[in-house]
Design a protein around this motif. Structure first.
Motif, PDB file in Angstrom:
ATOM      1  N   GLY A  70       0.657  -0.804   0.010  1.00 14.71           N
ATOM      2  CA  GLY A  70      -0.387  -0.078   0.186  1.00 14.71           C
ATOM      3  C   GLY A  70       1.039   0.917   0.486  1.00 14.71           C
ATOM      4  O   GLY A  70       2.387   1.308   0.185  1.00 14.71           O
ATOM      5  N   PRO A  71      -0.022   2.500   0.279  1.00 11.77           N
ATOM      6  CA  PRO A  71       0.735   3.637   0.470  1.00 11.77           C
ATOM      7  C   PRO A  71       1.602   3.824   1.634  1.00 11.77           C
ATOM      8  O   PRO A  71       2.129   5.113   0.944  1.00 11.77           O
ATOM      9  CB  PRO A  71      -0.460   4.731  -0.472  1.00 11.77           C
ATOM     10  CG  PRO A  71      -1.995   4.173   0.576  1.00 11.77           C
ATOM     11  CD  PRO A  71      -1.021   2.712   0.261  1.00 11.77           C
ATOM     12  N   SER A 117      -0.037  13.168  -2.570  1.00 13.99           N
ATOM     13  CA  SER A 117       0.940  12.211  -3.223  1.00 13.99           C
ATOM     14  C   SER A 117       2.055  10.618  -2.929  1.00 13.99           C
ATOM     15  O   SER A 117       2.933   9.900  -2.911  1.00 13.99           O
ATOM     16  CB  SER A 117       2.999  12.906  -2.757  1.00 13.99           C
ATOM     17  OG  SER A 117       2.370  13.107  -1.409  1.00 13.99           O
ATOM     18  N   ASN A 118       1.434   9.775  -1.686  1.00 12.91           N
ATOM     19  CA  ASN A 118       1.682   9.186  -1.251  1.00 12.91           C
ATOM     20  C   ASN A 118       1.448   7.937  -1.599  1.00 12.91           C
ATOM     21  O   ASN A 118       1.648   6.714  -1.848  1.00 12.91           O
ATOM     22  CB  ASN A 118       1.805   8.536   0.332  1.00 12.91           C
ATOM     23  CG  ASN A 118       0.120   9.108   1.025  1.00 12.91           C
ATOM     24  OD1 ASN A 118      -0.697   8.830  -0.048  1.00 12.91           O
ATOM     25  ND2 ASN A 118       0.236   8.812   2.417  1.00 12.91           N
ATOM     26  N   ASN A 119      -0.016   7.902  -2.849  1.00 14.04           N
ATOM     27  CA  ASN A 119      -0.252   6.518  -3.159  1.00 14.04           C
ATOM     28  C   ASN A 119       0.671   6.466  -4.542  1.00 14.04           C
ATOM     29  O   ASN A 119       0.798   5.576  -5.014  1.00 14.04           O
ATOM     30  CB  ASN A 119      -1.437   7.349  -3.747  1.00 14.04           C
ATOM     31  CG  ASN A 119      -2.556   7.148  -3.412  1.00 14.04           C
ATOM     32  OD1 ASN A 119      -3.287   5.905  -3.000  1.00 14.04           O
ATOM     33  ND2 ASN A 119      -3.780   8.370  -2.605  1.00 14.04           N
ATOM     34  N   TYR A 120       1.284   7.755  -4.869  1.00 17.26           N
ATOM     35  CA  TYR A 120       2.100   7.349  -6.369  1.00 17.26           C
ATOM     36  C   TYR A 120       3.285   6.689  -5.666  1.00 17.26           C
ATOM     37  O   TYR A 120       4.022   5.950  -6.284  1.00 17.26           O
ATOM     38  CB  TYR A 120       2.763   8.740  -6.460  1.00 17.26           C
ATOM     39  CG  TYR A 120       1.723   9.613  -7.341  1.00 17.26           C
ATOM     40  CD1 TYR A 120       0.752   8.965  -8.488  1.00 17.26           C
ATOM     41  CD2 TYR A 120       1.362  10.748  -6.949  1.00 17.26           C
ATOM     42  CE1 TYR A 120      -0.248   9.547  -8.937  1.00 17.26           C
ATOM     43  CE2 TYR A 120       0.076  11.545  -6.792  1.00 17.26           C
ATOM     44  CZ  TYR A 120      -0.064  10.575  -8.329  1.00 17.26           C
ATOM     45  OH  TYR A 120      -2.124  12.090  -9.104  1.00 17.26           O
ATOM     46  N   LYS A 121       3.568   6.631  -4.543  1.00 19.25           N
ATOM     47  CA  LYS A 121       4.506   4.994  -3.642  1.00 19.25           C
ATOM     48  C   LYS A 121       3.960   4.211  -4.890  1.00 19.25           C
ATOM     49  O   LYS A 121       5.473   3.055  -4.717  1.00 19.25           O
ATOM     50  CB  LYS A 121       4.012   4.921  -2.136  1.00 19.25           C
ATOM     51  CG  LYS A 121       5.608   3.896  -2.004  1.00 19.25           C
ATOM     52  CD  LYS A 121       5.025   4.064  -0.032  1.00 19.25           C
ATOM     53  CE  LYS A 121       5.897   2.825   0.588  1.00 19.25           C
ATOM     54  NZ  LYS A 121       4.816   1.814   0.197  1.00 19.25           N
ATOM     55  N   GLN A 122       3.137   4.075  -4.972  1.00 21.65           N
ATOM     56  CA  GLN A 122       2.412   2.017  -5.662  1.00 21.65           C
ATOM     57  C   GLN A 122       3.496   2.202  -7.196  1.00 21.65           C
ATOM     58  O   GLN A 122       3.003   1.130  -7.253  1.00 21.65           O
ATOM     59  CB  GLN A 122       1.099   1.997  -5.263  1.00 21.65           C
ATOM     60  CG  GLN A 122       0.489   1.949  -3.741  1.00 21.65           C
ATOM     61  CD  GLN A 122      -0.671   1.936  -3.732  1.00 21.65           C
ATOM     62  OE1 GLN A 122      -1.478   1.579  -3.167  1.00 21.65           O
ATOM     63  NE2 GLN A 122      -1.518   3.332  -3.999  1.00 21.65           N
ATOM     64  N   ALA A 123       3.686   3.424  -7.185  1.00 20.58           N
ATOM     65  CA  ALA A 123       4.351   3.342  -9.170  1.00 20.58           C
ATOM     66  C   ALA A 123       5.233   2.822  -9.094  1.00 20.58           C
ATOM     67  O   ALA A 123       6.328   2.943  -9.895  1.00 20.58           O
ATOM     68  CB  ALA A 123       3.359   4.786  -9.350  1.00 20.58           C
ATOM     69  N   LEU A 124       5.809   3.246  -7.527  1.00 29.75           N
ATOM     70  CA  LEU A 124       7.565   2.430  -8.162  1.00 29.75           C
ATOM     71  C   LEU A 124       7.744   0.773  -8.218  1.00 29.75           C
ATOM     72  O   LEU A 124       7.043   0.491  -6.659  1.00 29.75           O
ATOM     73  CB  LEU A 124       7.997   3.564  -6.762  1.00 29.75           C
ATOM     74  CG  LEU A 124       8.013   4.961  -6.835  1.00 29.75           C
ATOM     75  CD1 LEU A 124       9.164   5.179  -4.823  1.00 29.75           C
ATOM     76  CD2 LEU A 124       9.275   5.349  -7.635  1.00 29.75           C
ATOM     77  N   ILE A 125       8.521   0.559  -8.807  1.00 31.95           N
ATOM     78  CA  ILE A 125       8.504  -0.710  -8.924  1.00 31.95           C
ATOM     79  C   ILE A 125      10.095  -1.190  -9.143  1.00 31.95           C
ATOM     80  O   ILE A 125      11.174  -0.640  -9.626  1.00 31.95           O
ATOM     81  CB  ILE A 125       7.519  -1.564 -10.430  1.00 31.95           C
ATOM     82  CG1 ILE A 125       8.851  -1.126 -11.265  1.00 31.95           C
ATOM     83  CG2 ILE A 125       6.818  -1.174 -10.460  1.00 31.95           C
ATOM     84  CD1 ILE A 125       7.806  -1.482 -12.487  1.00 31.95           C
ATOM     85  N   THR A 138      -5.257   0.109  -5.751  1.00 29.04           N
ATOM     86  CA  THR A 138      -4.295   0.586  -6.536  1.00 29.04           C
ATOM     87  C   THR A 138      -3.043   0.382  -6.777  1.00 29.04           C
ATOM     88  O   THR A 138      -2.073   0.431  -7.645  1.00 29.04           O
ATOM     89  CB  THR A 138      -4.408   2.066  -5.557  1.00 29.04           C
ATOM     90  OG1 THR A 138      -3.833   1.420  -4.391  1.00 29.04           O
ATOM     91  CG2 THR A 138      -5.874   2.798  -5.663  1.00 29.04           C
ATOM     92  N   ALA A 139      -3.001  -0.811  -5.513  1.00 29.82           N
ATOM     93  CA  ALA A 139      -1.146  -1.305  -5.622  1.00 29.82           C
ATOM     94  C   ALA A 139      -1.124  -2.296  -6.316  1.00 29.82           C
ATOM     95  O   ALA A 139      -2.011  -3.389  -6.755  1.00 29.82           O
ATOM     96  CB  ALA A 139      -1.132  -1.575  -4.692  1.00 29.82           C
TER      97      ALA A 139
END
Length: 422
Positions: A70-71, A117-125, A138-139
Motif C-alpha cells: 500500500g501507500p 502524493s503517497n499514492n504514487y509510492k505504489q508506482a515505484l517498481i 491501486t497497488a
C-alpha cells in the motif's frame, strides 16, 4: 519447484485479521504441482522482513509474499524485497497512470477525498520486474526474477489477491512448472480413522504416484488421492484405479467422491432419490441436525418437521413418549429414543424420523449413564431401530460428534431400509 508463502502484516500477528491468503495460496500451489515446505508471517518491521525474505529465497525457488504494497510508510514489502534482491526502484509510467485514473474515479464518488502524493509510492517498481495490473485496487502486483529465484508480490486484500493470482500468476507459474497436481477426495462415514488407516495400510506402503493421505473430521474420514501428472486427463487416469479399489474396500461407507459434497447433502440426495419425507426429533443436539439438513439447498422438498424436545414434558406432549418410560428407563435410554422416533413419524406424518437423546454434560452423568452417552432411534417402514453411542470431550464436542454420527446413522438406515426391528 519449491515454493514458500510469506504473509506480511502486524495486524495478522496480533490476530486482528485472519490469514486466509496463505490457505488459498497453498491450495493453488498444490494444484500447480509446486511443493510448499514453509509458510511464515512477519510484521511490518524492516529488519525482520529482510531476514525472513533472505531465508525464504535461500531455501525456495519461488517466494510468494502478500500484503504491504500500500501507500503508507509501514507498507514495506516491495522496498525490502527489492533491496534484498538488489533491484533498485524506478517509477513505472503505466502504473502511475492507472493509479491516477483509479483515484480520479474514486474522487467522483466522494468530493471530500483528494489524491495524496503517497499514492504514487505504489508506482515505484523494482527495475526489471514484471508488473501485474490490479483491476480491483491501486497497488500493482510484481514478479521479480534474479539469479534463478522468483519473488511474487501480491496485495493483501483477498478481493485483490485472488483475481490477480488467477489471471496473472497462475498462468505464469504454469509455464514454469510443467507438472500439475491432480487430486480427488473419497469421503467415508460410519467407521473411524484408525480402522480406515488399517484397511488401507498396504496401499499406503506400496504407493508412489498417486499417493493417499487420510484426514479425520468429526464423524468422517476423508482420503485425498493425489497424482503428479502432465495434465488433468493423465491425473484422472492415474487416480481412477485407486478410487475403484477404495470403493471395493469401503463400499456403502463412502458417501461422496467430490471434495465439495457434505454428509448432509448425501443424506438429502438419498431422501430425494427415494422420495422420502424426513422428520427429526432432537433432544441433546438442540436442533443441530436440522440445521445441517437445512443448509442444503432444496432440503424443503424432503424435510418437513424438526422437533426439539429438550424437556421430558416436551417429549411426552409432542412425541408421545410414555410417562412410564421416562420414569423407569429415563430420558437417556434406548426405549425413549425408540418412542421419540416413532412419535415423530406419527406427529409429522413423515416416512422416516431420526431421534436423538443423550447427556452432553458437563454434569448429570452417573456410573451407569456417564456423560457422552447418546441413544439414537430411526423409524422407517413401520420399524424402529436404536443404537447406543459413547462420545468423549466437552459439551460442544459431544454434541458435534452426536450430530455427525446421527447423519451417518440416518443414511445407513435408509440404505438398509431398516431390515430388522428392535
Amino acid at each position: 519447484m519449491i515454493a514458500e508463502i510469506v504473509t506480511v502484516g502486524t495486524e495478522i500477528l496480533l490476530g486482528n485479521i485472519v490469514n486466509t491468503n496463505s490457505a488459498y495460496l497453498a491450495v493453488e500451489c498444490a494444484n500447480l504441482g509446486l511443493t510448499v515446505y514453509y509458510q511464515s508471517v512477519v510484521g511490518d518491521n524492516e529488519e525482520r522482513m529482510k531476514a525472513v525474505i533472505r531465508t525464504a529465497l535461500d531455501r525456495s525457488d519461488v517466494v510468494i509474499l502478500t500484503g504491504g504494497l500500500g501507500p503508507t510508510e509501514d507498507d514495506l514489502t516491495k522496498e525490502v524485497t527489492a533491496e534484498v534482491m538488489g533491484m533498485p526502484l524506478v517509477e513505472d509510467a503505466h502504473s502511475k497512470e492507472r493509479i491516477e485514473r483509479y483515484m480520479k474515479e474514486y474522487k467522483k464518488n466522494n468530493s471530500q477525498r483528494r489524491i495524496t502524493s503517497n499514492n504514487y509510492k505504489q508506482a515505484l517498481i523494482p527495475e526489471g520486474a514484471l508488473v501485474l495490473d490490479n483491476h480491483n485496487g491501486t497497488a500493482p502486483g510484481l514478479i521479480l526474477e534474479k539469479d534463478g529465484k522468483i519473488a511474487i508480490l501480491l496485495p493483501g486484500p483477498p478481493v485483490e489477491l485472488k483475481p490477480m493470482f488467477t489471471e496473472e500468476v497462475y498462468p505464469y507459474l504454469r509455464k514454469k512448472q510443467p507438472e500439475i497436481i491432480y487430486s480427488q477426495v473419497v469421503k467415508i462415514c460410519g467407521i473411524g480413522e484408525s480402522q480406515v488407516a488399517e484397511d488401507i495400510q498396504d496401499m499406503i506402503q506400496a504407493q508412489t504416484n498417486p499417493t493417499i493421505a487420510p484426514y479425520a473430521k468429526i464423524g468422517e474420514v476423508h482420503l485425498r488421492i493425489t497424482a503428479k501428472a502432465s495434465d488433468e486427463k493423465e491425473g484422472k487416469k492415474l487416480i481412477k484405479p485407486v478410487v475403484r479399489e477404495l470403493k471395493r474396500r469401503f463400499g456403502r461407507n463412502i458417501f461422496a467422491t467430490e471434495a465439495e459434497k457434505t454428509l448432509e447433502e448425501a443424506v438429502v440426495d438419498m431422501l430425494r432419490d427415494q422420495q422420502l419425507t424426513l422428520a427429526l426429533a432432537e433432544s441433546c443436539t438442540g436442533g443441530e441436525i436440522a440445521a445441517r439438513i437445512v443448509n442444503v439447498p432444496g432440503a424443503s422438498q424432503v424435510f418437513t418437521h424438526g422437533f426439539v424436545t429438550y424437556s421430558n414434558r416436551a417429549k411426552r406432549k409432542c412425541l408421545g413418549v410414555k410417562k412410564a418410560t421416562l420414569k423407569l428407563e429415563g430420558a437417556v435410554s434406548a426405549k425413549c429414543a425408540k418412542e421419540m422416533a416413532k412419535g415423530g413419524c406419527n406427529a409429522a406424518e413423515a416416512d422416516i424420523c431420526l431421534s436423538i437423546t443423550g447427556l452432553a454434560g458437563p454434569d448429570g452423568g452417573t456410573k451407569e449413564t456417564p456423560v457422552g452417552t447418546v441413544f439414537m432411534g430411526c423409524c422407517y417402514n413401520g420399524k424402529v431401530v436404536t443404537r447406543e453411542f459413547h462420545f468423549t470431550g466437552n459439551r460442544t464436542k459431544i454434541r458435534q460428534q452426536a450430530t455427525a454420527h446421527a447423519l451417518a446413522f440416518l443414511r445407513e438406515c435408509m440404505m438398509e431400509g431398516i431390515s430388522k426391528s428392535e
